[in-house]
Write an enzyme that holds these catalytic residues in place. Structure first.
Site, PDB file in Angstrom:
ATOM      1  CG  HIS A   1      29.320  30.622  90.884  1.00 52.58           C
ATOM      2  ND1 HIS A   1      28.421  31.130  89.970  1.00 52.58           N
ATOM      3  CD2 HIS A   1      29.861  29.531  90.286  1.00 52.58           C
ATOM      4  CE1 HIS A   1      28.425  30.375  88.864  1.00 52.58           C
ATOM      5  NE2 HIS A   1      29.296  29.399  89.034  1.00 52.58           N
TER       6      HIS A   1
ATOM      7  CB  CYS B   1      32.883  25.490  83.497  1.00 52.16           C
ATOM      8  SG  CYS B   1      33.891  26.561  82.467  1.00 52.16           S
TER       9      CYS B   1
ATOM     10  CG  HIS C   1      30.229  24.629  89.683  1.00 55.04           C
ATOM     11  ND1 HIS C   1      29.580  24.240  88.533  1.00 55.04           N
ATOM     12  CD2 HIS C   1      30.461  25.954  89.543  1.00 55.04           C
ATOM     13  CE1 HIS C   1      29.444  25.293  87.729  1.00 55.04           C
ATOM     14  NE2 HIS C   1      29.972  26.340  88.312  1.00 55.04           N
TER      15      HIS C   1
ATOM     16  NE  ARG D   1      26.769  31.709  82.943  1.00 50.19           N
ATOM     17  CZ  ARG D   1      27.824  31.136  83.498  1.00 50.19           C
ATOM     18  NH1 ARG D   1      28.620  30.343  82.793  1.00 50.19           N
ATOM     19  NH2 ARG D   1      28.101  31.310  84.788  1.00 50.19           N
ATOM     20  CG  ASP D   2      27.619  27.973  85.492  1.00 52.23           C
ATOM     21  OD1 ASP D   2      28.209  27.251  84.680  1.00 52.23           O
ATOM     22  OD2 ASP D   2      28.120  28.332  86.574  1.00 52.23           O
TER      23      ASP D   2
ATOM     24  CG  ASN E   1      26.019  26.387  88.835  1.00 50.85           C
ATOM     25  OD1 ASN E   1      25.822  26.141  87.657  1.00 50.85           O
ATOM     26  ND2 ASN E   1      26.846  27.319  89.229  1.00 50.85           N
TER      27      ASN E   1
HETATM   28  P1  HMG Z   1      39.660  34.786  71.261  1.00 51.85           P
HETATM   29  O1  HMG Z   1      39.670  33.738  70.183  1.00 51.85           O
HETATM   30  O2  HMG Z   1      40.940  35.061  71.965  1.00 51.85           O
HETATM   31  O3  HMG Z   1      39.015  36.150  70.749  1.00 51.85           O
HETATM   32  O4  HMG Z   1      38.569  34.359  72.324  1.00 51.85           O
HETATM   33  P2  HMG Z   1      39.369  37.123  69.587  1.00 51.85           P
HETATM   34  O5  HMG Z   1      39.092  38.493  70.113  1.00 51.85           O
HETATM   35  O6  HMG Z   1      40.733  36.821  69.006  1.00 51.85           O
HETATM   36  O7  HMG Z   1      38.242  36.779  68.476  1.00 51.85           O
HETATM   37  C1  HMG Z   1      38.225  35.546  67.790  1.00 51.85           C
HETATM   38  C2  HMG Z   1      36.850  35.329  67.178  1.00 51.85           C
HETATM   39  O8  HMG Z   1      35.864  35.280  68.215  1.00 51.85           O
HETATM   40  C3  HMG Z   1      36.412  36.440  66.233  1.00 51.85           C
HETATM   41  O9  HMG Z   1      35.582  35.833  65.235  1.00 51.85           O
HETATM   42  C4  HMG Z   1      35.548  37.312  67.094  1.00 51.85           C
HETATM   43  O10 HMG Z   1      34.578  38.026  66.354  1.00 51.85           O
HETATM   44  C5  HMG Z   1      34.867  36.275  67.975  1.00 51.85           C
HETATM   45  P3  HMG Z   1      36.143  35.385  63.795  1.00 51.85           P
HETATM   46  O11 HMG Z   1      36.697  36.663  63.231  1.00 51.85           O
HETATM   47  O12 HMG Z   1      37.197  34.334  64.062  1.00 51.85           O
HETATM   48  O13 HMG Z   1      34.925  34.849  63.111  1.00 51.85           O
HETATM   49  N1  HMG Z   1      34.448  36.849  69.259  1.00 51.85           N
HETATM   50  C6  HMG Z   1      33.174  36.865  69.710  1.00 51.85           C
HETATM   51  N2  HMG Z   1      32.033  36.392  69.174  1.00 51.85           N
HETATM   52  C7  HMG Z   1      30.888  36.591  69.900  1.00 51.85           C
HETATM   53  N3  HMG Z   1      30.863  37.204  71.100  1.00 51.85           N
HETATM   54  C8  HMG Z   1      31.996  37.686  71.651  1.00 51.85           C
HETATM   55  C9  HMG Z   1      33.211  37.522  70.941  1.00 51.85           C
HETATM   56  N4  HMG Z   1      34.485  37.876  71.200  1.00 51.85           N
HETATM   57  C10 HMG Z   1      35.230  37.468  70.160  1.00 51.85           C
HETATM   58  N5  HMG Z   1      31.957  38.290  72.835  1.00 51.85           N
HETATM   59  C11 HMG Z   1      36.929  34.912  73.991  1.00 51.85           C
HETATM   60  C12 HMG Z   1      38.341  35.172  73.487  1.00 51.85           C
HETATM   61  C13 HMG Z   1      36.824  35.537  75.358  1.00 51.85           C
HETATM   62  C14 HMG Z   1      35.926  35.557  73.048  1.00 51.85           C
HETATM   63  C15 HMG Z   1      36.690  33.388  74.039  1.00 51.85           C
HETATM   64  O14 HMG Z   1      37.733  32.815  74.748  1.00 51.85           O
HETATM   65  C16 HMG Z   1      35.380  33.027  74.662  1.00 51.85           C
HETATM   66  O15 HMG Z   1      34.323  33.293  74.112  1.00 51.85           O
HETATM   67  N6  HMG Z   1      35.435  32.407  75.840  1.00 51.85           N
HETATM   68  C17 HMG Z   1      34.204  32.090  76.572  1.00 51.85           C
HETATM   69  C18 HMG Z   1      34.427  30.961  77.489  1.00 51.85           C
HETATM   70  C19 HMG Z   1      33.174  30.721  78.277  1.00 51.85           C
HETATM   71  O16 HMG Z   1      32.108  31.231  77.951  1.00 51.85           O
HETATM   72  N7  HMG Z   1      33.305  29.925  79.347  1.00 51.85           N
HETATM   73  C20 HMG Z   1      32.175  29.610  80.186  1.00 51.85           C
HETATM   74  C21 HMG Z   1      31.684  30.777  80.991  1.00 51.85           C
HETATM   75  S1  HMG Z   1      32.692  31.127  82.412  1.00 51.85           S
HETATM   76  C22 HMG Z   1      32.085  30.044  83.623  1.00 51.85           C
HETATM   77  O17 HMG Z   1      31.268  29.208  83.347  1.00 51.85           O
HETATM   78  C23 HMG Z   1      32.571  30.233  85.021  1.00 51.85           C
HETATM   79  C24 HMG Z   1      31.528  30.864  85.948  1.00 51.85           C
HETATM   80  O18 HMG Z   1      30.346  30.092  85.997  1.00 51.85           O
HETATM   81  C25 HMG Z   1      32.100  30.984  87.358  1.00 51.85           C
HETATM   82  C26 HMG Z   1      32.713  29.634  87.810  1.00 51.85           C
HETATM   83  O19 HMG Z   1      31.991  28.668  88.018  1.00 51.85           O
HETATM   84  O20 HMG Z   1      33.937  29.601  87.870  1.00 51.85           O
HETATM   85  C27 HMG Z   1      31.157  32.295  85.496  1.00 51.85           C
HETATM   86 MG    MG Z   2      30.079  28.329  87.222  1.00 51.31          MG
END
Ligand code: HMG
Ligand code: MG
Length: 302
Positions: free
Chosen positions: A207, A240, A209, A15-16, A249
């Site tokens: 966690h 990310c 990086h 994933r990450d 990571n």
């Molecule tokens: P948004 O645009 O504010 O969401 O995004 P919305 O509710 O207004 O929906 C907009 C569109 O997104 C719609 O589709 C929804 O259906 C779709 P449209 O009608 O335009 O075709 N949608 C989704 N589709 C699939 N799965 C879903 C989903 N939710 C809405 N769950 C949202 C808000 C949270 C969805 C968006 O900002 C997003 O997906 N962000 C993800 C960012 C991400 O994945 N970042 C990396 C992971 S975090 C990380 O790596 C950190 C970590 O490792 C720890 C660290 O190191 O810090 C964990």
């Molecule tokens: Mg991370």
């Protein structure tokens, strides 16, 4: 304080590690990677992320990955779920654990999940409730706990506040994340002590990086406080998409070499992880980022 005798390593490479890859990695390759990691003995593998495919295209295959892996009984296969839409997908994909992910900095929360910290907690509440209703484990990740790419310093009080909010949602585990790999050991201990003040120590994980090469030192500093869960990524894959310039990571091979040297039990076969790292590095067409992995491969080559 003596170091823990046993630690849980959560492998986050599928994933990450892969989420930031520009070229699409086919589901079959991810499945093979997860299966290899399962065989290597990890108790917990972060295999999927049910986020918007517009935001993170690489994770669009998550359903296929979860359907295709060979599950080993007792192993926890986790999936990221930012909202109920993500939760429903994770439930259908039979994830064992769902991961809500927030941040200790407002700026990062906005960039990563398009809402404020308070709004994110409100979005996570029904996810947490649904996880409980369906008997799934619930984990929370607290990004930018050690520094933010947009805001810089993050006050300890902000970390304490988010950890407490995640605790109140009923989380089984909470990750304290150095999203951009900027921490150093004393800082790590200050942040971890703050987290320990807000949540039970056996549910806290580190966690890290490895952007500035400090991740192993930060892990050791966390071990000294009694933290016994760490995240790492095979071959040091990752980064990310919303933390530009941050590298992957900490490499799992390096963490295992450290744990083995300290006599800390993980239950994971380092050689099998080196093989898995070689598999994914060969697919990506580059040398793996793990120092221990490279050393072991050089030794094998004689
Ligand atoms: P948004 O645009 O504010 O969401 O995004 P919305 O509710 O207004 O929906 C907009 C569109 O997104 C719609 O589709 C929804 O259906 C779709 P449209 O009608 O335009 O075709 N949608 C989704 N589709 C699939 N799965 C879903 C989903 N939710 C809405 N769950 C949202 C808000 C949270 C969805 C968006 O900002 C997003 O997906 N962000 C993800 C960012 C991400 O994945 N970042 C990396 C992971 S975090 C990380 O790596 C950190 C970590 O490792 C720890 C660290 O190191 O810090 C964990
Ligand atoms: Mg991370």
């Amino acid at each position: 304080m003596s170091l823990p005798q046993k630690v849980k390593i959560v492998e986050v490479g599928p994933r990450d590690g892969l989420q930031n890859e520009k070229e699409s990695v086919p589901a079959e390759v991810k499945i093979e990677l997860v299966n290899r990691l399962t065989a290597a003995g990890f108790p917990n593998i972060e295999a999927a992320s049910f986020v918007s495919p517009k935001w993170v295209p690489q994770m669009a295959t998550s359903r296929d990955v979860m359907a295709g892996i060979t599950r080993k009984p007792g192993v926890i296969y986790s999936a990221l779920t930012p909202n109920m839409q993500g939760f429903e997908a994770a439930l259908a994909a039979q994830a064992d654990e769902v991961v809500i992910f927030g941040a200790a900095s407002e700026a990062f929360s906005q960039r990563n999940i398009n809402c404020s910290i308070a709004e994110s907690i409100a979005r996570f509440a029904p996810v947490a409730q649904a996880a409980k209703d369906h008997g799934l484990r619930l984990r929370a990740s607290v990004s930018t706990a050690f520094g933010c790419p947009y805001q810089g310093d993050v006050p300890l009080a902000a970390v304490a506040d988010v950890v407490a909010r995640m605790r109140d949602l009923g989380c089984d585990e909470i990750d304290i994340a150095d999203t951009i790999g900027v921490s150093t050991p004393r800082k790590t201990q200050a942040v971890m002590e703050t987290a320990i003040g807000a949540f039970r120590i056996d549910g806290l994980s580190g966690h890290f990086h490895d952007t500035y090469g400090q991740a192993l030192a930060n892990i050791y500093a966390s071990l000294e406080l009694g933290i016994a869960i760490f995240h790492s990524s095979v071959s040091g894959l990752g980064g990310c998409p919303y933390a530009k310039g941050a590298t992957g990571n900490v490499a799992t091979e390096d963490v295992l070499y450290l744990m083995n040297g300290l006599g800390i039990e993980t239950g994971i076969d380092l050689d099998a992880v080196v093989d898995a790292g070689q598999f994914i590095s060969a697919f990506l067409g580059r040398k793996g980022a793990s120092r221990a992995g490279s050393a072991i491969l050089a030794k094998r080559a004689g």
